[in-house]
Design a protein around this motif. Structure first.
Motif, PDB file in Angstrom:
ATOM      1  N   ASP A 127      52.144 -14.829 -28.324  1.00 17.59           N
ATOM      2  CA  ASP A 127      52.981 -14.660 -29.633  1.00 17.59           C
ATOM      3  C   ASP A 127      52.379 -14.364 -30.817  1.00 17.59           C
ATOM      4  N   GLU A 128      52.647 -13.577 -31.699  1.00  9.97           N
ATOM      5  CA  GLU A 128      51.594 -13.099 -32.916  1.00  9.97           C
ATOM      6  C   GLU A 128      51.579 -14.082 -33.896  1.00  9.97           C
ATOM      7  N   ARG A 129      52.825 -14.924 -34.018  1.00  9.95           N
ATOM      8  CA  ARG A 129      52.892 -15.879 -34.944  1.00  9.95           C
ATOM      9  C   ARG A 129      52.089 -17.292 -34.716  1.00  9.95           C
ATOM     10  N   ARG A 130      51.776 -17.478 -33.261  1.00 10.70           N
ATOM     11  CA  ARG A 130      50.996 -18.309 -32.945  1.00 10.70           C
ATOM     12  C   ARG A 130      49.543 -17.999 -33.381  1.00 10.70           C
ATOM     13  N   ARG A 131      49.320 -16.563 -33.083  1.00 13.19           N
ATOM     14  CA  ARG A 131      47.893 -16.020 -32.975  1.00 13.19           C
ATOM     15  C   ARG A 131      47.523 -16.103 -34.315  1.00 13.19           C
ATOM     16  N   ALA A 132      48.509 -15.908 -35.402  1.00 14.21           N
ATOM     17  CA  ALA A 132      48.109 -15.973 -36.899  1.00 14.21           C
ATOM     18  C   ALA A 132      47.885 -17.386 -37.177  1.00 14.21           C
ATOM     19  N   VAL A 133      48.528 -18.223 -36.792  1.00  5.25           N
ATOM     20  CA  VAL A 133      48.191 -19.806 -36.998  1.00  5.25           C
ATOM     21  C   VAL A 133      46.845 -19.936 -36.882  1.00  5.25           C
ATOM     22  N   VAL A 134      46.299 -19.622 -35.396  1.00  6.54           N
ATOM     23  CA  VAL A 134      45.028 -20.273 -35.159  1.00  6.54           C
ATOM     24  C   VAL A 134      43.930 -19.397 -35.917  1.00  6.54           C
ATOM     25  N   ALA A 135      44.427 -18.157 -36.199  1.00  7.45           N
ATOM     26  CA  ALA A 135      43.308 -17.476 -36.913  1.00  7.45           C
ATOM     27  C   ALA A 135      43.252 -18.052 -38.272  1.00  7.45           C
ATOM     28  N   HIS A 210      42.161 -35.468 -31.305  1.00 10.28           N
ATOM     29  CA  HIS A 210      42.834 -35.384 -32.356  1.00 10.28           C
ATOM     30  C   HIS A 210      44.118 -34.921 -32.330  1.00 10.28           C
ATOM     31  N   VAL A 211      45.250 -35.535 -32.821  1.00 15.07           N
ATOM     32  CA  VAL A 211      46.651 -35.175 -32.562  1.00 15.07           C
ATOM     33  C   VAL A 211      47.175 -34.611 -33.978  1.00 15.07           C
ATOM     34  N   LEU A 212      47.267 -33.214 -33.899  1.00 17.87           N
ATOM     35  CA  LEU A 212      48.061 -32.689 -35.134  1.00 17.87           C
ATOM     36  C   LEU A 212      49.408 -32.164 -34.894  1.00 17.87           C
ATOM     37  N   PRO A 213      50.032 -31.326 -35.946  1.00 17.17           N
ATOM     38  CA  PRO A 213      51.476 -30.794 -35.466  1.00 17.17           C
ATOM     39  C   PRO A 213      51.361 -30.152 -34.527  1.00 17.17           C
ATOM     40  N   SER A 214      52.664 -29.812 -33.950  1.00 12.33           N
ATOM     41  CA  SER A 214      52.818 -28.989 -32.778  1.00 12.33           C
ATOM     42  C   SER A 214      52.593 -27.434 -33.229  1.00 12.33           C
ATOM     43  N   MET A 215      52.440 -26.590 -32.274  1.00 10.92           N
ATOM     44  CA  MET A 215      52.263 -25.138 -32.808  1.00 10.92           C
ATOM     45  C   MET A 215      53.621 -24.654 -33.349  1.00 10.92           C
ATOM     46  N   GLY A 216      54.867 -25.078 -32.745  1.00  9.21           N
ATOM     47  CA  GLY A 216      56.064 -24.912 -33.364  1.00  9.21           C
ATOM     48  C   GLY A 216      56.150 -25.168 -34.769  1.00  9.21           C
ATOM     49  N   GLU A 217      55.756 -26.480 -35.061  1.00 11.90           N
ATOM     50  CA  GLU A 217      55.619 -26.934 -36.279  1.00 11.90           C
ATOM     51  C   GLU A 217      54.876 -26.102 -37.380  1.00 11.90           C
ATOM     52  N   LEU A 218      53.759 -25.785 -36.932  1.00 16.29           N
ATOM     53  CA  LEU A 218      52.851 -24.864 -37.708  1.00 16.29           C
ATOM     54  C   LEU A 218      53.279 -23.532 -37.974  1.00 16.29           C
ATOM     55  N   VAL A 219      53.784 -22.902 -36.938  1.00 18.14           N
ATOM     56  CA  VAL A 219      54.323 -21.443 -37.356  1.00 18.14           C
ATOM     57  C   VAL A 219      55.492 -21.461 -38.259  1.00 18.14           C
ATOM     58  N   ALA A 220      56.251 -22.820 -38.583  1.00 22.27           N
ATOM     59  CA  ALA A 220      57.278 -22.841 -39.636  1.00 22.27           C
ATOM     60  C   ALA A 220      56.785 -23.110 -41.048  1.00 22.27           C
ATOM     61  N   HIS A 224      49.143 -22.209 -46.503  1.00 20.88           N
ATOM     62  CA  HIS A 224      48.394 -23.271 -47.103  1.00 20.88           C
ATOM     63  C   HIS A 224      48.956 -24.620 -46.580  1.00 20.88           C
ATOM     64  N   GLU A 225      50.009 -24.433 -46.305  1.00 25.71           N
ATOM     65  CA  GLU A 225      50.655 -25.765 -45.486  1.00 25.71           C
ATOM     66  C   GLU A 225      49.903 -25.941 -44.362  1.00 25.71           C
ATOM     67  N   GLN A 226      49.611 -25.006 -43.442  1.00 24.04           N
ATOM     68  CA  GLN A 226      49.090 -25.080 -42.177  1.00 24.04           C
ATOM     69  C   GLN A 226      47.622 -25.674 -42.322  1.00 24.04           C
ATOM     70  N   GLN A 227      46.912 -25.071 -43.679  1.00 24.10           N
ATOM     71  CA  GLN A 227      45.514 -25.621 -43.829  1.00 24.10           C
ATOM     72  C   GLN A 227      45.752 -27.090 -44.069  1.00 24.10           C
ATOM     73  N   LEU A 228      46.777 -27.630 -44.850  1.00 23.53           N
ATOM     74  CA  LEU A 228      46.764 -28.944 -45.276  1.00 23.53           C
ATOM     75  C   LEU A 228      46.990 -29.865 -44.014  1.00 23.53           C
ATOM     76  N   ALA A 229      47.781 -29.195 -43.070  1.00 24.99           N
ATOM     77  CA  ALA A 229      47.991 -30.229 -42.027  1.00 24.99           C
ATOM     78  C   ALA A 229      46.867 -30.367 -40.825  1.00 24.99           C
ATOM     79  N   VAL A 230      45.767 -29.517 -40.936  1.00 29.67           N
ATOM     80  CA  VAL A 230      44.524 -29.862 -40.174  1.00 29.67           C
ATOM     81  C   VAL A 230      43.340 -30.345 -41.095  1.00 29.67           C
ATOM     82  N   SER A 231      43.835 -30.752 -42.116  1.00 27.65           N
ATOM     83  CA  SER A 231      42.644 -31.290 -42.921  1.00 27.65           C
ATOM     84  C   SER A 231      41.752 -32.274 -42.366  1.00 27.65           C
TER      85      SER A 231
END
Length: 238
Positions: A127-135, A210-220, A224-231
């Motif tokens: 899924d390109e959206r998940r790939r973009a989140v990881v990158a 370490h427990v972080l938001p799910s990949m489905g939550e990060l995709v949405a 910059h919000e994704q970065q704050l979620a893994v601070s």
């Protein structure tokens, strides 16, 4: 006066020490010769053996007591990963498709990242959206080269994801990374079914989860919000 004492008297000797007190030279003259030996005599030998000084054993006893208390004090461990072989050659081979996933992971990583959909991404259903989140996350965290081993909690079998806790930890034992990053509480329930889902960190014997938001939550989220979620990962040191 005995002749052998005359030179002492003529030299000016008037008194000599006596256990009973000072006496005059005349008393000395009246003392038998054998009472004042001219040669020193060795000290009288005692029939009692000397008693060596005793070293207090209180510090030693206290140290033994401290060691005993420390040995009986339990070590707090929230959970333990399943025990098993520490290398692939020491145990049974990984079944498919886990064996294929393993070929994609090179040694030398510092963290294991996992999420429920990872089995899809490694199994050809990317899924390109998940790939973009990881990158985005790896770029934001400025991780060193080859920092992350992507290892799934569920394998794609017959068109569906099949979770497997034992195979996840068997793979982790190949690398023994000090950190496992778990995206989503659904993935946490696979690897630590008894863990408190409200907690964001779980300390095991050899690893921190370490427990972080799910990949489905990060995709949405926005980047910059994704970065704050893994601070919380930004403070990790390797």
């Amino acid at each position: 006066m005995p002749e052998h004492l005359r030179p002492w008297l003529e030299s000016g000797l008037e008194h000599v020490f006596h256990p009973g007190g000072p006496v005059a030279a005349e008393a000395v003259a009246a003392t038998p010769a054998q009472a004042l030996p001219l040669t020193p005599q060795p000290p009288a030998q005692s029939n009692h053996c000397p008693v060596p000084a005793q070293t207090s054993s209180v510090p030693e006893k206290a140290a033994r007591q401290d060691r005993a208390v420390g040995a009986s004090r339990p070590t707090p461990e929230a959970f333990r990963e399943p025990t098993g072989s520490s290398s692939a050659s020491a145990g049974p081979a990984f079944p498919e498709p886990w064996a294929s996933y393993l070929k994609l992971v090179a040694p030398g990583h510092k963290m294991v990242w996992t999420y429920m959909e990872l089995g899809l991404d490694l199994g050809g259903q990317k899924d390109e959206r998940r790939r973009a989140v990881v990158a985005n996350l790896i770029r934001h965290l400025r991780l060193p080269p080859r920092p992350v081993a992507f290892w799934p909690v569920a394998a794609l079998q017959s068109g569906r994801l099949v979770p497997d806790r034992e195979l996840f930890w068997r793979g982790w034992r190949l690398w023994k990374t000090p950190h496992v990053v778990c995206f989503g509480r659904d993935a946490l329930r696979v690897i630590l079914p008894e863990a408190d889902p409200a907690r964001s960190m779980h300390m095991l014997r050899d690893v921190m989860v370490h427990v972080l938001p799910s990949m489905g939550e990060l995709v949405a989220m926005l980047p910059h919000e994704q970065q704050l979620a893994v601070s919380a990962l930004a403070n990790l040191r390797f």
